[in-house]
Design an enzyme around this catalytic site. Sequence first.
Site, PDB file in Angstrom:
ATOM      1  N   GLY A   9      14.868  56.318  56.096  1.00 22.46           N
ATOM      2  CA  GLY A   9      15.304  57.605  56.643  1.00 22.46           C
ATOM      3  C   GLY A   9      14.882  57.804  58.096  1.00 22.46           C
ATOM      4  N   ASP A  30      13.408  52.616  49.082  1.00 17.90           N
ATOM      5  CA  ASP A  30      14.316  53.736  49.377  1.00 17.90           C
ATOM      6  C   ASP A  30      15.550  53.577  48.496  1.00 17.90           C
ATOM      7  OD1 ASP A  30      16.315  55.442  50.800  1.00 17.90           O
ATOM      8  OD2 ASP A  30      14.789  55.538  52.370  1.00 17.90           O
ATOM      9  N   SER A  33      19.840  57.249  49.239  1.00 19.48           N
ATOM     10  CA  SER A  33      20.651  58.426  48.927  1.00 19.48           C
ATOM     11  C   SER A  33      20.953  59.227  50.194  1.00 19.48           C
ATOM     12  CB  SER A  33      19.943  59.318  47.901  1.00 19.48           C
ATOM     13  OG  SER A  33      18.712  59.768  48.414  1.00 19.48           O
ATOM     14  N   SER A 123       5.437  69.988  55.148  1.00 19.58           N
ATOM     15  CA  SER A 123       6.284  70.644  56.148  1.00 19.58           C
ATOM     16  C   SER A 123       5.703  71.990  56.537  1.00 19.58           C
ATOM     17  CB  SER A 123       7.664  70.860  55.519  1.00 19.58           C
ATOM     18  OG  SER A 123       8.434  71.740  56.287  1.00 19.58           O
ATOM     19  N   TYR A 147      13.548  73.976  48.283  1.00 18.20           N
ATOM     20  CA  TYR A 147      13.005  72.845  49.055  1.00 18.20           C
ATOM     21  C   TYR A 147      11.542  73.117  49.434  1.00 18.20           C
ATOM     22  CZ  TYR A 147      11.725  69.995  53.021  1.00 18.20           C
ATOM     23  OH  TYR A 147      11.026  69.166  53.874  1.00 18.20           O
ATOM     24  N   LYS A 151       7.645  71.303  48.327  1.00 18.44           N
ATOM     25  CA  LYS A 151       6.532  70.859  49.183  1.00 18.44           C
ATOM     26  C   LYS A 151       5.232  71.552  48.765  1.00 18.44           C
ATOM     27  CE  LYS A 151       8.871  68.020  51.704  1.00 18.44           C
ATOM     28  NZ  LYS A 151       8.692  66.575  51.510  1.00 18.44           N
ATOM     29  N   PHE A 176       6.123  69.948  61.946  1.00 17.25           N
ATOM     30  CA  PHE A 176       6.902  71.069  62.472  1.00 17.25           C
ATOM     31  C   PHE A 176       8.357  70.574  62.619  1.00 17.25           C
ATOM     32  CE2 PHE A 176       4.193  74.795  62.693  1.00 17.25           C
ATOM     33  CZ  PHE A 176       3.099  74.241  62.047  1.00 17.25           C
ATOM     34  N   LEU A 198      19.040  72.163  64.392  1.00 19.78           N
ATOM     35  CA  LEU A 198      19.493  72.492  65.743  1.00 19.78           C
ATOM     36  C   LEU A 198      19.776  71.255  66.604  1.00 19.78           C
ATOM     37  CD1 LEU A 198      20.011  74.666  67.888  1.00 19.78           C
ATOM     38  CD2 LEU A 198      17.601  74.463  68.533  1.00 19.78           C
TER      39      LEU A 198
END
Length: 337
Positions: A9, A30, A33, A123, A147, A151, A176, A198
């Site tokens: 990823g 991995d 997916s 996260s 989600y 975490k 972050f 973003l």
Amino acid sequence: MVLVTGGAGYIGSHTCIALHEAGFDFVVFDNLSNASQESLFRVQKIIDRPISFVQGDIRDKEALRSVFTQYDIDAVIHFAGLKAVGESVQQPLEYYDNNINGTIVLCQVMQEFGCKNMVFSSSATVYGDPHTTPIKEDFPLSATNPYGRTKLFIEEILRDIFVSDTSWNIVLLRYFNPVGAHKSGLIGEDPNGIPNNLMPFIAQTAVKKRDYLSVFGDDYDTVDGTGVRDYIHVVDLAFGHVKALEKISNIKEVLTVNLGTGKGYSVLEMVRAFEKASGKDVPYQIAPRRSGDVAKCFADPSYAFETLGWSAQKGIQEMCEDSWRWQSQNPNGYAKD
Ligand code: NAD
Ligand code: WQD
């Protein structure tokens, strides 16, 4: 040998390079997916050596057992997981199964093979809507979507494992907002479909794959009314994992660390920085706020420096230049054009 789950990823592939540069040998596990094996072919090109890769799912105990049998794994960096906030609201069971159940199976197999060193991808989402910024590690935790809850729950599960057996060494890295790409332009973030985040949306707008960016809200209590985040270069982030691994055998606790720069930038500041770095226009329109967004989120990264000797080195301009190099050289990501 380090096992890197989710190593094909975005963050995992950059971490493979950082591990190689620091002299760690590793194997990637991995299920592809949310990744293409092409990312690993590109990593091989960058580091100029073949890498070990096993395609498999962390919920598949037998597949994990065979990796632990084949390789002498002494630590795991655990990136594997689903990460799209909106999708997690639509498919909570899939997220709980993949992220939480997957982590439980992984920990069971680690325990079975006596491997008790784990670096986990947490996260900043675990801080929910922070009362103040910058955010320190001891701030209250909460989640506003499935989600984020995965975490939060995984952090709790890992703390429970440590309480039951203090010979585990566990590092929870709370990222972050990772952005940017490797300097080569060969690897980077390759979102499926329309990007949620973003930076890939800005990059795809600059390359004219999207007509304009919707800026979600301009009436927040921030410098220009748009949301403020702590964007961190993925190469800096990757190096944070190396620092965690270098310390891991002496940790003897659940070490919880923010990985951010400590600086917050607004959406419009990001647009301007990207335009400067790319020399392209990024047209935008103000849109309503996105549900669940907070006004400001940025780290106090001082504990990372204190405990791991790590701090982010790359600034916003470099993040934008590197994202642009990746995007402009690979307008369709890893897909063959
Ligand atoms: P990514 O989707 O690019 O990488 C995750 C990898 O895990 C993918 O290659 C995917 O194929 C693999 N994977 C997913 N489920 C799996 C399973 N059951 N078995 C095996 N492999 C599986 O995401 P990323 O941005 O590199 O994020 C890595 C980790 O960091 C994730 O756990 C994510 O939640 C966390 N994180 C990411 C961000 C971010 O904004 N990118 C921020 C904070 C935390
Ligand atoms: C950043 C800013 C948006 C897209 C998410 C997850 C978080 C973590 C990182 C994994 C916000 C604004 C965005 C757009 C916009 N992931 N924006 N137009 O929301 O801080 O964090 O990714 O753990 O859990 O929630 O990142 O990149 O989506 O948004 O105006 O098209 O950009 O409102 O202010 P976010 P983001």
